[in-house]
Write a protein that holds these residues in place. Structure first.
Motif, PDB file in Angstrom:
ATOM      1  N   UNK D 182       0.818  -1.217   0.000  1.00 17.16           N
ATOM      2  CA  UNK D 182       0.000   0.000   0.000  1.00 17.16           C
ATOM      3  C   UNK D 182       0.853   1.268   0.000  1.00 17.16           C
ATOM      4  N   UNK D 183       1.755   1.365   0.961  1.00 20.76           N
ATOM      5  CA  UNK D 183       2.610   2.551   1.029  1.00 20.76           C
ATOM      6  C   UNK D 183       4.035   2.158   1.398  1.00 20.76           C
ATOM      7  N   UNK D 184       4.960   2.565   0.567  1.00 22.08           N
ATOM      8  CA  UNK D 184       6.386   2.495   0.903  1.00 22.08           C
ATOM      9  C   UNK D 184       6.982   3.806   0.441  1.00 22.08           C
ATOM     10  N   UNK D 185       7.569   4.556   1.370  1.00 27.94           N
ATOM     11  CA  UNK D 185       8.029   5.865   0.937  1.00 27.94           C
ATOM     12  C   UNK D 185       9.160   6.423   1.785  1.00 27.94           C
ATOM     13  N   UNK D 186      10.042   7.132   1.097  1.00 30.20           N
ATOM     14  CA  UNK D 186      10.879   8.126   1.754  1.00 30.20           C
ATOM     15  C   UNK D 186      10.614   9.444   1.031  1.00 30.20           C
ATOM     16  N   UNK D 187      10.790  10.536   1.739  1.00 32.44           N
ATOM     17  CA  UNK D 187      10.612  11.846   1.127  1.00 32.44           C
ATOM     18  C   UNK D 187      11.556  12.829   1.797  1.00 32.44           C
ATOM     19  N   UNK D 192      13.532  26.001   2.833  1.00 32.59           N
ATOM     20  CA  UNK D 192      14.683  26.873   2.701  1.00 32.59           C
ATOM     21  C   UNK D 192      15.393  27.126   4.030  1.00 32.59           C
ATOM     22  N   UNK D 193      14.741  26.765   5.138  1.00 37.18           N
ATOM     23  CA  UNK D 193      15.348  26.935   6.458  1.00 37.18           C
ATOM     24  C   UNK D 193      15.786  25.581   7.031  1.00 37.18           C
ATOM     25  N   UNK D 194      14.854  24.667   7.029  1.00 40.69           N
ATOM     26  CA  UNK D 194      15.105  23.333   7.561  1.00 40.69           C
ATOM     27  C   UNK D 194      14.980  22.318   6.438  1.00 40.69           C
ATOM     28  N   UNK D 195      15.629  21.187   6.670  1.00 39.82           N
ATOM     29  CA  UNK D 195      15.462  20.059   5.753  1.00 39.82           C
ATOM     30  C   UNK D 195      14.676  18.984   6.500  1.00 39.82           C
ATOM     31  N   UNK D 196      13.612  18.506   5.897  1.00 36.80           N
ATOM     32  CA  UNK D 196      12.792  17.465   6.492  1.00 36.80           C
ATOM     33  C   UNK D 196      12.954  16.176   5.690  1.00 36.80           C
ATOM     34  N   UNK D 197      12.881  15.051   6.408  1.00 43.99           N
ATOM     35  CA  UNK D 197      12.898  13.767   5.699  1.00 43.99           C
ATOM     36  C   UNK D 197      12.041  12.782   6.471  1.00 43.99           C
ATOM     37  N   UNK D 198      11.488  11.821   5.767  1.00 45.09           N
ATOM     38  CA  UNK D 198      10.724  10.788   6.469  1.00 45.09           C
ATOM     39  C   UNK D 198      10.929   9.455   5.778  1.00 45.09           C
ATOM     40  N   UNK D 199      10.724   8.417   6.563  1.00 44.28           N
ATOM     41  CA  UNK D 199      10.829   7.038   6.072  1.00 44.28           C
ATOM     42  C   UNK D 199       9.667   6.259   6.659  1.00 44.28           C
ATOM     43  N   UNK D 200       8.907   5.621   5.780  1.00 47.16           N
ATOM     44  CA  UNK D 200       7.683   4.971   6.252  1.00 47.16           C
ATOM     45  C   UNK D 200       7.273   3.864   5.293  1.00 47.16           C
ATOM     46  N   UNK D 201       6.650   2.830   5.832  1.00 48.11           N
ATOM     47  CA  UNK D 201       5.993   1.834   4.987  1.00 48.11           C
ATOM     48  C   UNK D 201       4.814   1.252   5.748  1.00 48.11           C
ATOM     49  N   UNK D 205       8.836  -3.145   4.632  1.00 45.05           N
ATOM     50  CA  UNK D 205       9.851  -2.894   3.614  1.00 45.05           C
ATOM     51  C   UNK D 205       9.968  -1.423   3.234  1.00 45.05           C
ATOM     52  N   UNK D 206      10.196  -0.589   4.212  1.00 47.17           N
ATOM     53  CA  UNK D 206      10.404   0.831   3.904  1.00 47.17           C
ATOM     54  C   UNK D 206      11.682   0.990   3.087  1.00 47.17           C
ATOM     55  N   UNK D 207      11.688   1.881   2.101  1.00 46.79           N
ATOM     56  CA  UNK D 207      12.911   2.138   1.331  1.00 46.79           C
ATOM     57  C   UNK D 207      14.020   2.640   2.269  1.00 46.79           C
ATOM     58  N   UNK D 208      15.247   2.471   1.838  1.00 48.13           N
ATOM     59  CA  UNK D 208      16.392   2.831   2.693  1.00 48.13           C
ATOM     60  C   UNK D 208      16.547   4.352   2.817  1.00 48.13           C
ATOM     61  N   UNK D 237      18.362   5.708   9.096  1.00 47.23           N
ATOM     62  CA  UNK D 237      17.197   6.256   9.796  1.00 47.23           C
ATOM     63  C   UNK D 237      16.176   5.136   9.908  1.00 47.23           C
ATOM     64  N   UNK D 238      15.653   4.896  11.110  1.00 46.03           N
ATOM     65  CA  UNK D 238      14.710   3.782  11.268  1.00 46.03           C
ATOM     66  C   UNK D 238      13.411   4.024  10.489  1.00 46.03           C
ATOM     67  N   UNK D 239      12.764   2.939  10.118  1.00 50.00           N
ATOM     68  CA  UNK D 239      11.463   3.068   9.465  1.00 50.00           C
ATOM     69  C   UNK D 239      10.492   3.769  10.418  1.00 50.00           C
ATOM     70  N   UNK D 240       9.446   4.346   9.860  1.00 52.90           N
ATOM     71  CA  UNK D 240       8.393   5.055  10.613  1.00 52.90           C
ATOM     72  C   UNK D 240       8.981   6.226  11.409  1.00 52.90           C
ATOM     73  N   UNK D 241       9.873   6.988  10.757  1.00 54.68           N
ATOM     74  CA  UNK D 241      10.520   8.136  11.405  1.00 54.68           C
ATOM     75  C   UNK D 241      10.311   9.416  10.593  1.00 54.68           C
ATOM     76  N   UNK D 242      10.238  10.519  11.330  1.00 52.00           N
ATOM     77  CA  UNK D 242      10.183  11.847  10.717  1.00 52.00           C
ATOM     78  C   UNK D 242      11.381  12.640  11.240  1.00 52.00           C
ATOM     79  N   UNK D 243      12.160  13.213  10.353  1.00 53.91           N
ATOM     80  CA  UNK D 243      13.421  13.877  10.729  1.00 53.91           C
ATOM     81  C   UNK D 243      13.366  15.362  10.396  1.00 53.91           C
ATOM     82  N   UNK D 244      13.879  16.161  11.334  1.00 56.62           N
ATOM     83  CA  UNK D 244      14.080  17.587  11.078  1.00 56.62           C
ATOM     84  C   UNK D 244      15.568  17.881  11.195  1.00 56.62           C
TER      85      UNK D 244
END
Lengths: 264, 264, 264, 264
Positions: D182-187, D192-201, D205-208, D237-244
């Motif tokens: 259904x959902x496998x994603x990193x983004x 312009x101030x902060x960089x955000x990233x997330x890893x989720x599935x 099998x979340x992408x690396x 970065x562990x799966x199911x994480x949101x990073x700032x």
């Protein structure tokens, strides 16, 4: 025929020359007024100087008006010295390698004009480019050949003399093997320090060339067509001239490759 | 606004309509005479019918005049029924998926015109396309949305009624959420058997549409602008008309989506 | 290195060679198995013969697997004789003019292989192309230069001898000015009547070349890699061979440009 | 699946992440090691922040390894915060508008992953994008739709919550109308101030996703795959994480859109 615009001065966003003026270069890509081809949509290109000696280069095959990359790059990049070009092919294909400006090392170069019957002496022009520069021959245009020949003739040490010798060689080929008009050209080029431009024709119809200093910007635009139709201060550069722009100064000297040919 | 040309009749090389005439479609791509945009260089496309029910499709983002593939394809391909289009974007990007003709199964479709303020109701137009057809939504143009909506309204069983219903839906959106002019359009489409065309506007300024039967060729061209400026026999199709071309026959009926809207 | 496939026989849809087989040419564009570069995604091209003496030509810069035009063209076009190529650049730019097959008049030509250190003698190779053929020099590849040189050496009258002489000239340049490996090549070319192919190397590592006659299709495929991994009947063409395919017949003769060089 | 790389820190040339490392993003475009698709050649893109709030954006359809503009831009541009992406299409066309990063105002966004059976619920995803953001819908990807939905959900005020709500809406559609996975994603995205990233599935099998701080550079890379294979300091970065990411700091919080779905 093509249209081009260059700038030297205090750093500005490239869009201030290329996109924003009322008769900007992008506008000239579909509505040029001072050349035979109103539409100059066979590719677009930029070269801009920044931190490094080598300029950045962007070239693509789309019309300037529809190129989303061009729009974003010119809105983002600031430079104290840049060249921009919209192309109307005189026969060669629409490909990145045939788009101006061309870049070799720190040098950038762009051209507008015509060598009559070039296709009939293209091989001979190519043969005049020494091996060391031939590796930079990526496309098939007369413009790139002229640039490489000028580099081989010593653009580094004496730009005016090198361009004169290169143009003379082309004119000899054109007169021997081509058709009239033999040479009609404007060109702009730079080493990242100075901006050079020339206007020349073997007949009475040299392509147009203008420049204007802006106190507001602290810089000078050098262009095929004035960027605003009703703006004062645009000065035409006479035919058979070679120009050196540095800081706010301009030096104009006669450009006379025919003399070289006569002496040869 | 864009320009297009279609053909039905004895098989001919596509270039006989697209490249060779004095005011060919390629010529119209840089010098159209009967629309506001003389330059139609934001992409080009072909759909042609051959052995299979599904047409061949070629679309690319270059101006028609500089596309080497277009030149070779039209010089090589023969067809008894084909559509060709040169695009002038009204806002959406220059990408293959925004180029005409669009193809779904055996149907091909191309369009010229304007839906005023389309961007403000684009989402609502998209929402009217059923799931089964939304998978074919590849780009962002009003044209593709109109085509998919017409398919959903029954293009297969009653082309005139389906186009009428689809246009009426667009016109309702345009009147509710857009700006004037609400609808100005010509379109051509085909299932491989018949060629359909329509001309319509919600005001008095429907885009131009002409056709001409050629005894020499044994076929008929249907075009935005006549392919030769001094040739007899080009007939204008009246505004608010729906045309069916089959063999050498032409049936014209009134096209009146407003009646549907009134009845709704 | 690149991958290519050609066909001669009863007319078939181009997709039957290019897209549909289990190890089709499109598959080889991202998963080639018998060359160093598994990915051959620096452009794609087709040349096919139909009603006219000159073949149709389609070339573009996208990877074969994502090119919507390629997909539609190969599903629509039928031909008794066609060439197709997916490119892995050995240095020159990804542009249409650097994509195979090249076409001059009725001749089409494509190539796979390597001339070691070509960039260091490119100018000398270009200089060997006579004026009459130099007008067809559009790109910068060794492949196009080899083709034009072969045309100049008499491809029309004696294809094997012409290719042999052209290859010998290249090999001389490569040995004098280039680096090892001097020459490794396969090529396929056609005049619309016969299909020619050759396999040659100046060392022991000639690129692979196979062919297979299909009774079902009534035609023969000539390819860099077999189109199905588990299919019987694929025959390898020995190195240093020149092949002529006509109808269902195949003639193989030794290809020995080195002998020419020795005799020179 | 795609590959991407982002950077925040002291300004560096973009090539230091995109082209120069041993396993640079360009290298990953033809030889990715930690995803199913080794070849990621369906387009390339950059977004970089400079003097203006809005980032520069460059996107094109060529493979990253052969794009001369990319090479020059990354060798010329310096930035303290940038995103770069090489694309492997999961079905949509190779066009600029389908390339990442997407940009709306000051926000940039890029994505890697998979929504199973997206084509069957694409219309429903589009319908969830409010009018104000739908005007920015230029292509057909799930990625762009996710970005616009996140903007509509309040990316400006609470990035983690907005992304969580947008992902939850997609997951609901995927579970109702799509197929597994259904959902496998990193983004990665930025204002312009902060960089955000997330890893989720939605499965195991979340992408690396990795990051590494460099004292030498004074900056941090956040990437699909480590940029050097034998370099210490890369942290998963562990799966199911949101990073700032801001300055040299990193805050990781759980990312759990499923909880939203349960609560709904």
């Amino acid at each position: 025929m093509c249209r081009w615009a260059a700038y030297i001065g205090r750093p500005i966003y490239l869009e201030d020359v290329i996109c924003r003026p009322g008769h900007s270069l992008v506008r000239q890509s579909h509505g040029a007024q001072r050349c035979h081809t109103a539409v100059n949509a066979d590719g677009v290109g930029l070269a801009w100087y920044g931190d490094r000696p080598e300029p950045g280069q962007y070239r693509d095959v789309m019309p300037a008006w529809s190129d989303s990359n061009l729009r974003s790059l010119t809105a983002t990049l600031k430079s104290h010295l840049f060249l921009a070009h919209v192309r109307a092919s005189t026969g060669t294909a629409t490909s990145r390698n045939n788009c101006h400006p061309f870049v070799v090392g720190k040098w950038s170069f762009m051209h507008n004009g015509q060598f009559g019957g070039y296709d009939s002496y293209r091989r001979h022009a190519d043969a005049l480019i020494p091996d060391d520069y031939y590796q930079h021959r990526k496309g098939a245009t007369d413009s790139e050949a002229l640039f490489l020949m000028a580099l081989a003739e010593g653009l580094e040490t004496d730009p005016a003399a090198a361009m004169s010798r290169a143009t003379a060689k082309f004119e000899t080929l054109a007169r021997d093997r081509g058709t009239a008009p033999h040479v009609r050209l404007t060109a702009a080029f730079s080493d990242g320090q100075r901006l050079y431009a020339l206007r020349y024709a073997s007949d009475d119809h040299a392509p147009t060339l203008y420049h204007r200093w802006s106190d507001t910007r602290g810089g000078r635009a050098v262009v095929s067509e004035p960027l605003e139709s009703d703006e004062e201060g645009w000065q035409e550069i006479p035919a058979q001239s070679f120009c050196v722009f540095q800081g706010d100064s301009l030096t104009v000297t006669p450009f006379n490759p025919a003399a070289l040919r006569a002496a040869a």
